[in-house]
Design a protein around this motif. Structure first.
Motif, PDB file in Angstrom:
ATOM      1  N   THR A 186     -53.927 -10.975 -19.388  1.00 33.55           N
ATOM      2  CA  THR A 186     -54.226  -9.694 -18.736  1.00 33.55           C
ATOM      3  C   THR A 186     -53.367  -8.558 -19.274  1.00 33.55           C
ATOM      4  O   THR A 186     -53.598  -7.401 -18.917  1.00 33.55           O
ATOM      5  CB  THR A 186     -53.997  -9.796 -17.219  1.00 33.55           C
ATOM      6  OG1 THR A 186     -52.584  -9.938 -16.954  1.00 33.55           O
ATOM      7  CG2 THR A 186     -54.730 -10.986 -16.630  1.00 33.55           C
ATOM      8  N   TYR A 187     -52.393  -8.838 -20.128  1.00 31.55           N
ATOM      9  CA  TYR A 187     -51.439  -7.817 -20.544  1.00 31.55           C
ATOM     10  C   TYR A 187     -52.095  -6.766 -21.445  1.00 31.55           C
ATOM     11  O   TYR A 187     -52.880  -7.105 -22.343  1.00 31.55           O
ATOM     12  CB  TYR A 187     -50.279  -8.445 -21.306  1.00 31.55           C
ATOM     13  CG  TYR A 187     -49.317  -9.255 -20.451  1.00 31.55           C
ATOM     14  CD1 TYR A 187     -49.461  -9.334 -19.066  1.00 31.55           C
ATOM     15  CD2 TYR A 187     -48.270  -9.948 -21.027  1.00 31.55           C
ATOM     16  CE1 TYR A 187     -48.588 -10.071 -18.289  1.00 31.55           C
ATOM     17  CE2 TYR A 187     -47.388 -10.695 -20.264  1.00 31.55           C
ATOM     18  CZ  TYR A 187     -47.558 -10.760 -18.893  1.00 31.55           C
ATOM     19  OH  TYR A 187     -46.678 -11.489 -18.135  1.00 31.55           O
ATOM     20  N   ALA A 192     -57.611 -10.483 -27.703  1.00 34.32           N
ATOM     21  CA  ALA A 192     -58.607 -11.521 -27.417  1.00 34.32           C
ATOM     22  C   ALA A 192     -57.892 -12.653 -26.696  1.00 34.32           C
ATOM     23  O   ALA A 192     -56.660 -12.717 -26.664  1.00 34.32           O
ATOM     24  CB  ALA A 192     -59.260 -12.029 -28.705  1.00 34.32           C
ATOM     25  N   VAL A 193     -58.678 -13.552 -26.111  1.00 39.90           N
ATOM     26  CA  VAL A 193     -58.138 -14.716 -25.418  1.00 39.90           C
ATOM     27  C   VAL A 193     -58.610 -15.960 -26.147  1.00 39.90           C
ATOM     28  O   VAL A 193     -59.801 -16.087 -26.466  1.00 39.90           O
ATOM     29  CB  VAL A 193     -58.587 -14.756 -23.948  1.00 39.90           C
ATOM     30  CG1 VAL A 193     -58.033 -15.995 -23.248  1.00 39.90           C
ATOM     31  CG2 VAL A 193     -58.148 -13.492 -23.221  1.00 39.90           C
ATOM     32  N   ASN A 212     -67.945 -24.550 -22.982  1.00 44.40           N
ATOM     33  CA  ASN A 212     -67.371 -23.223 -23.177  1.00 44.40           C
ATOM     34  C   ASN A 212     -67.303 -22.369 -21.921  1.00 44.40           C
ATOM     35  O   ASN A 212     -66.766 -21.257 -21.970  1.00 44.40           O
ATOM     36  CB  ASN A 212     -68.182 -22.477 -24.237  1.00 44.40           C
ATOM     37  CG  ASN A 212     -68.214 -23.213 -25.566  1.00 44.40           C
ATOM     38  OD1 ASN A 212     -67.225 -23.260 -26.286  1.00 44.40           O
ATOM     39  ND2 ASN A 212     -69.364 -23.799 -25.901  1.00 44.40           N
ATOM     40  N   GLY A 213     -67.840 -22.884 -20.810  1.00 46.94           N
ATOM     41  CA  GLY A 213     -67.989 -22.063 -19.617  1.00 46.94           C
ATOM     42  C   GLY A 213     -66.683 -21.492 -19.084  1.00 46.94           C
ATOM     43  O   GLY A 213     -66.595 -20.287 -18.794  1.00 46.94           O
ATOM     44  N   PHE A 214     -65.673 -22.326 -18.927  1.00 42.28           N
ATOM     45  CA  PHE A 214     -64.412 -21.851 -18.362  1.00 42.28           C
ATOM     46  C   PHE A 214     -63.766 -20.806 -19.266  1.00 42.28           C
ATOM     47  O   PHE A 214     -63.298 -19.754 -18.805  1.00 42.28           O
ATOM     48  CB  PHE A 214     -63.453 -23.024 -18.146  1.00 42.28           C
ATOM     49  CG  PHE A 214     -62.104 -22.609 -17.625  1.00 42.28           C
ATOM     50  CD1 PHE A 214     -61.889 -22.464 -16.269  1.00 42.28           C
ATOM     51  CD2 PHE A 214     -61.056 -22.346 -18.501  1.00 42.28           C
ATOM     52  CE1 PHE A 214     -60.642 -22.056 -15.781  1.00 42.28           C
ATOM     53  CE2 PHE A 214     -59.808 -21.951 -18.027  1.00 42.28           C
ATOM     54  CZ  PHE A 214     -59.607 -21.804 -16.667  1.00 42.28           C
ATOM     55  N   ARG A 220     -63.970 -13.084 -20.270  1.00 43.00           N
ATOM     56  CA  ARG A 220     -64.786 -11.972 -19.765  1.00 43.00           C
ATOM     57  C   ARG A 220     -64.175 -11.341 -18.521  1.00 43.00           C
ATOM     58  O   ARG A 220     -64.340 -10.144 -18.279  1.00 43.00           O
ATOM     59  CB  ARG A 220     -66.207 -12.472 -19.493  1.00 43.00           C
ATOM     60  CG  ARG A 220     -66.969 -12.757 -20.777  1.00 43.00           C
ATOM     61  CD  ARG A 220     -68.278 -13.461 -20.542  1.00 43.00           C
ATOM     62  NE  ARG A 220     -69.008 -13.633 -21.808  1.00 43.00           N
ATOM     63  CZ  ARG A 220     -70.117 -14.338 -21.926  1.00 43.00           C
ATOM     64  NH1 ARG A 220     -70.632 -14.960 -20.867  1.00 43.00           N
ATOM     65  NH2 ARG A 220     -70.710 -14.437 -23.101  1.00 43.00           N
ATOM     66  N   ARG A 221     -63.467 -12.135 -17.733  1.00 41.86           N
ATOM     67  CA  ARG A 221     -62.832 -11.596 -16.534  1.00 41.86           C
ATOM     68  C   ARG A 221     -61.779 -10.549 -16.890  1.00 41.86           C
ATOM     69  O   ARG A 221     -61.554  -9.598 -16.141  1.00 41.86           O
ATOM     70  CB  ARG A 221     -62.196 -12.725 -15.728  1.00 41.86           C
ATOM     71  CG  ARG A 221     -61.666 -12.298 -14.370  1.00 41.86           C
ATOM     72  CD  ARG A 221     -61.425 -13.475 -13.450  1.00 41.86           C
ATOM     73  NE  ARG A 221     -60.541 -14.464 -14.026  1.00 41.86           N
ATOM     74  CZ  ARG A 221     -60.904 -15.688 -14.397  1.00 41.86           C
ATOM     75  NH1 ARG A 221     -62.171 -16.083 -14.249  1.00 41.86           N
ATOM     76  NH2 ARG A 221     -60.028 -16.529 -14.902  1.00 41.86           N
ATOM     77  N   VAL A 222     -61.147 -10.700 -18.047  1.00 37.90           N
ATOM     78  CA  VAL A 222     -60.146  -9.715 -18.468  1.00 37.90           C
ATOM     79  C   VAL A 222     -60.714  -8.759 -19.523  1.00 37.90           C
ATOM     80  O   VAL A 222     -59.979  -7.954 -20.096  1.00 37.90           O
ATOM     81  CB  VAL A 222     -58.869 -10.409 -18.998  1.00 37.90           C
ATOM     82  CG1 VAL A 222     -58.208 -11.204 -17.893  1.00 37.90           C
ATOM     83  CG2 VAL A 222     -59.163 -11.312 -20.197  1.00 37.90           C
TER      84      VAL A 222
END
Length: 308
Positions: A186-187, A192-193, A212-214, A220-222
């Motif tokens: 979140t920083y 990218a994550v 790949n769901g999790f 996408r949440r961040v």
């Protein structure tokens, strides 16, 4: 070709000094997901061997082991990376062998020939595994804050993505423990994550959505792209009952094709690297439980097709 929408917002001023804010939404084509490889080991010998098998890779995943600091661009493994190949490089030991000044110098020394390519940089990949002196959650968060601050105003900052990398297996089984590390995603400044994703611990191959769901949901949440720096599917010859499942690797090869088709239909998964090690080494001679040996020819053929 996957597409995504982008909202452009601007302030408009007329000759009389009146201003207004306007926004427009445009659709852009997303670049197809690049598939590359991680050699059996991040040594000059292994990189050269892999490059002979798969010349001019689009993506190469390399690591510096704990205690080794940051690899120089001019010699050793990084010198083996072709100028147009995307490099995803991980290092550890921030507090012991690295510093803000050293990472700034390292980016300044990046070869001019690579300026047309964006490289990915990861500090302390898979920290939640707590292996080889991995940092505590608090240390991990502090180190990432220092890394992001160190490069925030660097004149060549746009040439690299800073990407924390986590373990999908660990994150889905110990959510509260992983979250202590995952806060780094979140920083501000994180580009990218990353999640390393395998089918270990599952009797059958997962579907692409399951696999790949999790990771997708987390990225996408961040609001950031997902990178999969390590991907591998070990062949599963038989089920726990002893019933034959995928003796010749045909099901696995199809699972590989299905997975990449799924990711390439998405607009936010730019990079994937096959982990060419252990049971995911597609040239290794492996053994069934019976002791009979085999080589993953079908899966290797799928991999070759998917890298084109």
């Amino acid at each position: 070709m996957a597409t995504r929408t982008v909202v452009l917002t601007g302030r408009v001023r007329d000759a009389a000094g009146n201003t207004t804010v306007t926004a427009t939404t445009i659709t852009v084509e997303a670049r197809s997901t690049l598939l590359g490889w991680c050699p059996p080991d991040s040594t000059v010998t292994d990189i050269q061997r892999m490059a002979a098998r798969y010349p001019q890779p689009r993506l190469m995943r390399l690591y510096s082991a704990p205690g080794k600091g940051i690899a120089p661009w001019s010699s050793g493994m990084l010198a083996e990376v072709p100028a147009q190949t995307v490099l995803h490089y991980s290092f550890k030991d921030w507090s012991r062998t690295t510093s803000p000044a050293l990472i700034r110098d390292w980016l300044s020394a990046r070869p001019a020939a690579r300026r047309g390519v964006i490289d990915l940089v990861t500090l302390d990949h898979e920290p939640e595994q707590q292996d080889s002196g991995d940092p505590t959650p608090a240390e991990h968060r502090q180190e990432w804050k220092e890394l992001l601050e160190a490069l925030a105003d660097h004149p060549r900052r746009r040439e690299v993505w800073l990407v924390p990398v986590f373990t999908e297996y660990a994150a889905t089984r110990s959510a509260s423990w992983w979250t202590d590390f995952g806060q780094v995603a979140t920083y501000p400044g994180v580009d990218a994550v990353g999640f390393d994703i395998y089918d270990t611990g599952y009797e059958r191959y997962r579907t692409p959505a399951e696999r790949n769901g999790f990771a997708l949901a987390t990225a996408r949440r961040v609001g950031r792209p997902l990178v999969i720096p390590e991907w591998g599917i070990q062949r599963k010859p038989a089920l726990k009952s002893g019933t034959t499942y995928d003796l010749d690797g045909a099901i696995c090869a199809q699972a590989m094709r299905d997975n990449m088709a799924f990711l390439r239909a998405l607009p936010d998964v730019p990079y994937v690297a096959w982990f060419y090690r252990g049971n995911c080494d597609l040239h290794a001679t492996l053994a069934y439980p019976s002791g009979q040996t085999y080589v993953r020819d079908r899966e290797r053929a799928a991999f070759v097709d998917l890298m084109r």
